[in-house]
Design a protein around this motif. Structure first.
Motif, PDB file in Angstrom:
ATOM      1  N   SER A  42     -60.582 -18.975  12.220  1.00 56.63           N
ATOM      2  CA  SER A  42     -60.405 -18.541  10.829  1.00 56.63           C
ATOM      3  C   SER A  42     -61.757 -18.327  10.150  1.00 56.63           C
ATOM      4  O   SER A  42     -61.875 -17.506   9.246  1.00 56.63           O
ATOM      5  CB  SER A  42     -59.551 -19.544  10.046  1.00 56.63           C
ATOM      6  N   LEU A  45     -63.113 -14.816   9.908  1.00 57.61           N
ATOM      7  CA  LEU A  45     -62.595 -13.896   8.893  1.00 57.61           C
ATOM      8  C   LEU A  45     -63.426 -13.909   7.619  1.00 57.61           C
ATOM      9  O   LEU A  45     -63.285 -13.043   6.770  1.00 57.61           O
ATOM     10  CB  LEU A  45     -61.141 -14.261   8.558  1.00 57.61           C
ATOM     11  N   ARG A  46     -64.300 -14.914   7.495  1.00 53.08           N
ATOM     12  CA  ARG A  46     -65.095 -15.008   6.268  1.00 53.08           C
ATOM     13  C   ARG A  46     -66.344 -14.138   6.291  1.00 53.08           C
ATOM     14  O   ARG A  46     -66.946 -13.905   5.257  1.00 53.08           O
ATOM     15  CB  ARG A  46     -65.504 -16.460   6.032  1.00 53.08           C
TER      16      ARG A  46
ATOM     17  N   LEU B 128     -54.028 -13.638  13.290  1.00 54.28           N
ATOM     18  CA  LEU B 128     -55.196 -13.339  12.451  1.00 54.28           C
ATOM     19  C   LEU B 128     -54.753 -12.874  11.063  1.00 54.28           C
ATOM     20  O   LEU B 128     -55.368 -13.234  10.053  1.00 54.28           O
ATOM     21  CB  LEU B 128     -56.078 -12.277  13.123  1.00 54.28           C
ATOM     22  N   ALA B 132     -55.681 -14.670   7.646  1.00 52.60           N
ATOM     23  CA  ALA B 132     -56.306 -13.896   6.573  1.00 52.60           C
ATOM     24  C   ALA B 132     -55.480 -14.002   5.295  1.00 52.60           C
ATOM     25  O   ALA B 132     -56.032 -14.108   4.191  1.00 52.60           O
ATOM     26  CB  ALA B 132     -56.454 -12.434   6.993  1.00 52.60           C
ATOM     27  N   GLU B 135     -56.250 -17.286   3.778  1.00 50.51           N
ATOM     28  CA  GLU B 135     -57.607 -17.220   3.235  1.00 50.51           C
ATOM     29  C   GLU B 135     -57.620 -16.461   1.905  1.00 50.51           C
ATOM     30  O   GLU B 135     -58.216 -16.891   0.928  1.00 50.51           O
ATOM     31  CB  GLU B 135     -58.505 -16.511   4.262  1.00 50.51           C
ATOM     32  N   TRP B 136     -56.908 -15.332   1.895  1.00 51.30           N
ATOM     33  CA  TRP B 136     -56.867 -14.479   0.708  1.00 51.30           C
ATOM     34  C   TRP B 136     -56.089 -15.167  -0.414  1.00 51.30           C
ATOM     35  O   TRP B 136     -56.496 -15.192  -1.570  1.00 51.30           O
ATOM     36  CB  TRP B 136     -56.221 -13.150   1.071  1.00 51.30           C
ATOM     37  N   SER B 139     -58.206 -18.078  -1.766  1.00 53.89           N
ATOM     38  CA  SER B 139     -59.634 -17.913  -1.987  1.00 53.89           C
ATOM     39  C   SER B 139     -59.962 -18.429  -3.371  1.00 53.89           C
ATOM     40  O   SER B 139     -59.222 -18.229  -4.321  1.00 53.89           O
ATOM     41  CB  SER B 139     -60.026 -16.437  -1.853  1.00 53.89           C
TER      42      SER B 139
END
Lengths: 144, 148
Positions: A42, A45-46, B128, B132, B135-136, B139
């Motif tokens: 992960s 992805l940053r 993935l 993501a 993560e998004w 964030s």
């Protein structure tokens, strides 16, 4: 080397498990990090500077492991993947989201977390194992 | 010099971990599902995988906790959080749900992808996207996952 995966395989399982433990041991002592696949992946992805290349090297190791298994040990393990395409995509989304949201997967929480006697990882491991048992029970014995 | 040795070490430990997943049967979804199928012909093999790994890991982390620096000079990053929050449990439950559907978790899926088949590729791409999305979605959340 050939292993009949349909049988109970305590020998290869224990040997493989020891290899996983040694890899996690080397990782924390050499690189100072928990060997957690979801965390390492992960982070890709940053797209942060100075934080990408080591992750790529590690992932390349995973991707080429089956090549080295065949090349060095003439070991060609088979993968039987019964899930249909739709199920595979749904499973991938859940695994990716869940492992990142829950801060780890079978490697980070399971192997490393249990090894360092972390209560968080024990709860996480019990949660994903429990959910896994329940999911397979429902799919194989309730729905079908 | 030390940096490139570190990267080679990353690669080699990745290979070793991948070999462990292959030999143990973890990279074969059918094996995982046979372990998770308590109501069927249960295959307890994976208990031995976990047992072998944790046996080595217990010693390794006991020793690691006494260090302040890694062999390559990096700071030792051992998570210190002890709280059990909703995020940990819900994330793990969702992960377990996906694990039970396809029999893949992140490491084994990447190892299986190395065999060049289409199904692991589709799984990894979806994984993935899932990561993501997380993560998004989160964030700016200061309480970032602890196992980075």
């Amino acid at each position: 080397m050939y292993i009949d995966w349909t049988a109970f395989t305590p020998g290869p399982a224990l040997f493989g498990g020891v290899l996983l433990g040694i890899a996690a041991a080397l990782y924390i002592h050499f690189h100072g990090r928990i060997l957690g696949i979801s965390g390492i992946v992960s982070g890709l992805l940053r797209l942060q500077k100075n934080d990408l290349f080591w992750r790529i090297c590690f992932v390349l190791g995973l991707l080429t492991a089956s090549f080295w298994a065949g090349f060095l040990f003439d070991f060609h393990p088979t993968q039987i993947i019964q899930a249909e395409w739709g199920a595979l995509i749904l499973a991938g989304l859940l695994v990716g989201f869940g492992a990142h949201y829950g801060s780890g997967c079978t490697s980070g929480h399971g192997i490393c977390g249990l090894s360092r006697l972390s209560p968080r990882s024990l709860v996480a491991t019990a949660s994903f194992m429990g959910a896994g048992f329940l999911t397979v029970f429902v799919i194989r014995h309730v729905l079908s | 010099m030390r940096k490139s040795v570190g990267l080679v070490s990353q690669y080699l430990i990745g290979v070793l971990f991948g070999l462990g997943l292959l030999v143990s049967g973890m990279s074969n979804p059918e094996k995982i599902l046979a372990f998770l199928d308590l109501g069927g012909a249960w295959d307890p093999s994976l208990i031995f995988v976990m047992g072998g790994a944790v046996l080595v890991g217990l010693v390794a982390f006991y020793l690691a906790k006494k260090r302040t620096q890694s062999f390559f000079g990096d700071a030792l990053q051992i998570p210190t959080r002890r709280d059990i929050d909703k995020r940990l449990v819900i994330g793990s439950l969702l992960f377990g749900l996906g694990w039970g559907i396809a029999g893949f978790c992140p490491g084994p899926a990447l190892v299986a992808l190395g065999t060049g088949h289409a199904k692991p590729l589709v799984f990894v791409l979806a994984m993935l996207v899932g990561m993501a999305a997380c993560e998004w979605f989160f964030s700016g959340n200061k309480r970032a996952p602890a196992l980075k």
